[in-house]
Scaffold this motif. Sequence first.
Motif, PDB file in Angstrom:
ATOM      1  N   ALA A 201       0.845  -1.190   0.000  1.00  0.00           N
ATOM      2  CA  ALA A 201       0.000   0.000   0.000  1.00  0.00           C
ATOM      3  C   ALA A 201       0.884   1.244   0.000  1.00  0.00           C
ATOM      4  CB  ALA A 201      -0.919  -0.009   1.196  1.00  0.00           C
ATOM      5  N   LYS A 202       0.459   2.259  -0.734  1.00  0.00           N
ATOM      6  CA  LYS A 202       1.238   3.488  -0.826  1.00  0.00           C
ATOM      7  C   LYS A 202       0.590   4.645  -0.085  1.00  0.00           C
ATOM      8  CE  LYS A 202       3.214   2.294  -5.253  1.00  0.00           C
ATOM      9  NZ  LYS A 202       3.415   2.698  -6.641  1.00  0.00           N
ATOM     10  N   ASN A 203      -0.675   4.517   0.238  1.00  0.00           N
ATOM     11  CA  ASN A 203      -1.395   5.609   0.879  1.00  0.00           C
ATOM     12  C   ASN A 203      -2.128   5.102   2.109  1.00  0.00           C
ATOM     13  OD1 ASN A 203      -1.051   7.817  -1.213  1.00  0.00           O
ATOM     14  ND2 ASN A 203      -1.836   6.139  -2.434  1.00  0.00           N
ATOM     15  N   ARG A 204      -2.183   5.941   3.118  1.00  0.00           N
ATOM     16  CA  ARG A 204      -2.872   5.584   4.355  1.00  0.00           C
ATOM     17  C   ARG A 204      -4.102   6.469   4.497  1.00  0.00           C
ATOM     18  NH1 ARG A 204      -1.373   2.900   8.937  1.00  0.00           N
ATOM     19  NH2 ARG A 204       0.693   2.655   8.058  1.00  0.00           N
ATOM     20  N   VAL A 205      -5.180   5.862   4.956  1.00  0.00           N
ATOM     21  CA  VAL A 205      -6.427   6.583   5.188  1.00  0.00           C
ATOM     22  C   VAL A 205      -6.825   6.354   6.641  1.00  0.00           C
ATOM     23  CG1 VAL A 205      -8.876   6.706   4.580  1.00  0.00           C
ATOM     24  CG2 VAL A 205      -7.171   6.276   2.802  1.00  0.00           C
ATOM     25  N   THR A 206      -7.224   7.415   7.308  1.00  0.00           N
ATOM     26  CA  THR A 206      -7.707   7.315   8.677  1.00  0.00           C
ATOM     27  C   THR A 206      -9.202   7.579   8.684  1.00  0.00           C
ATOM     28  OG1 THR A 206      -5.592   8.083   9.534  1.00  0.00           O
ATOM     29  CG2 THR A 206      -7.488   8.232  11.015  1.00  0.00           C
ATOM     30  N   VAL A 207      -9.942   6.703   9.347  1.00  0.00           N
ATOM     31  CA  VAL A 207     -11.396   6.827   9.405  1.00  0.00           C
ATOM     32  C   VAL A 207     -11.822   6.742  10.860  1.00  0.00           C
ATOM     33  CG1 VAL A 207     -13.574   5.798   8.688  1.00  0.00           C
ATOM     34  CG2 VAL A 207     -11.609   5.709   7.165  1.00  0.00           C
ATOM     35  N   ASN A 208     -12.679   7.650  11.292  1.00  0.00           N
ATOM     36  CA  ASN A 208     -13.233   7.604  12.637  1.00  0.00           C
ATOM     37  C   ASN A 208     -14.577   6.895  12.582  1.00  0.00           C
ATOM     38  OD1 ASN A 208     -11.123   9.131  13.841  1.00  0.00           O
ATOM     39  ND2 ASN A 208     -12.011  10.951  12.944  1.00  0.00           N
ATOM     40  N   LEU A 209     -14.735   5.874  13.397  1.00  0.00           N
ATOM     41  CA  LEU A 209     -15.961   5.088  13.434  1.00  0.00           C
ATOM     42  C   LEU A 209     -16.629   5.209  14.791  1.00  0.00           C
ATOM     43  CD1 LEU A 209     -14.626   1.795  11.811  1.00  0.00           C
ATOM     44  CD2 LEU A 209     -15.904   3.621  10.679  1.00  0.00           C
ATOM     45  N   GLU A 210     -17.936   5.141  14.782  1.00  0.00           N
ATOM     46  CA  GLU A 210     -18.684   5.034  16.028  1.00  0.00           C
ATOM     47  C   GLU A 210     -18.369   3.661  16.634  1.00  0.00           C
ATOM     48  OE1 GLU A 210     -20.523   7.418  17.344  1.00  0.00           O
ATOM     49  OE2 GLU A 210     -20.288   8.769  15.635  1.00  0.00           O
ATOM     50  N   ASP A 211     -18.596   3.510  17.925  1.00  0.00           N
ATOM     51  CA  ASP A 211     -18.301   2.241  18.590  1.00  0.00           C
ATOM     52  C   ASP A 211     -18.990   1.059  17.914  1.00  0.00           C
ATOM     53  OD1 ASP A 211     -16.689   3.499  20.459  1.00  0.00           O
ATOM     54  OD2 ASP A 211     -18.262   3.589  21.994  1.00  0.00           O
ATOM     55  N   GLU A 212     -20.273   1.200  17.585  1.00  0.00           N
ATOM     56  CA  GLU A 212     -21.008   0.080  16.983  1.00  0.00           C
ATOM     57  C   GLU A 212     -20.493  -0.233  15.581  1.00  0.00           C
ATOM     58  OE1 GLU A 212     -24.978   2.201  15.160  1.00  0.00           O
ATOM     59  OE2 GLU A 212     -25.056   1.443  17.196  1.00  0.00           O
ATOM     60  N   GLU A 213     -20.042   0.776  14.843  1.00  0.00           N
ATOM     61  CA  GLU A 213     -19.475   0.540  13.517  1.00  0.00           C
ATOM     62  C   GLU A 213     -18.164  -0.223  13.631  1.00  0.00           C
ATOM     63  OE1 GLU A 213     -21.249   4.579  11.420  1.00  0.00           O
ATOM     64  OE2 GLU A 213     -19.274   4.625  12.382  1.00  0.00           O
ATOM     65  N   TYR A 214     -17.322   0.189  14.584  1.00  0.00           N
ATOM     66  CA  TYR A 214     -16.044  -0.489  14.797  1.00  0.00           C
ATOM     67  C   TYR A 214     -16.255  -1.929  15.233  1.00  0.00           C
ATOM     68  CZ  TYR A 214     -11.414  -1.643  16.490  1.00  0.00           C
ATOM     69  OH  TYR A 214     -10.222  -2.275  16.688  1.00  0.00           O
ATOM     70  N   GLU A 215     -17.176  -2.140  16.150  1.00  0.00           N
ATOM     71  CA  GLU A 215     -17.468  -3.501  16.620  1.00  0.00           C
ATOM     72  C   GLU A 215     -17.960  -4.373  15.470  1.00  0.00           C
ATOM     73  OE1 GLU A 215     -20.130  -2.979  19.916  1.00  0.00           O
ATOM     74  OE2 GLU A 215     -18.633  -1.870  21.056  1.00  0.00           O
ATOM     75  N   ALA A 216     -18.795  -3.815  14.589  1.00  0.00           N
ATOM     76  CA  ALA A 216     -19.282  -4.565  13.433  1.00  0.00           C
ATOM     77  C   ALA A 216     -18.128  -4.895  12.491  1.00  0.00           C
ATOM     78  CB  ALA A 216     -20.363  -3.774  12.702  1.00  0.00           C
TER      79      ALA A 216
END
Length: 68
Positions: free
Chosen positions: A3-18
């Motif tokens: 991979a050449k690029n990094r992406v940061t995403v903020n998730l709600e707790d339920e989204e992360y758990e899913a």
Amino acid sequence: MAAKNRVTVNLEDEEYEALVDVATRADRSIAWVGRQAIVEFLASQERKEVPLLAAAGTGSSFLGKPKG
């Protein structure tokens, strides 16, 4: 290919758990699941005539639940 690029995403707790649940069941990393989701999303956008920005701000998350 690495991979050449990094992406940061903020998730709600339920989204992360899913996301963790999907990765665990698929025996894949969270990063792999995220890349797959992005690749599939981009492919679906190529098939649509409606621009991506037209759907932005609809007030719903990918889980189909209203934000807020």
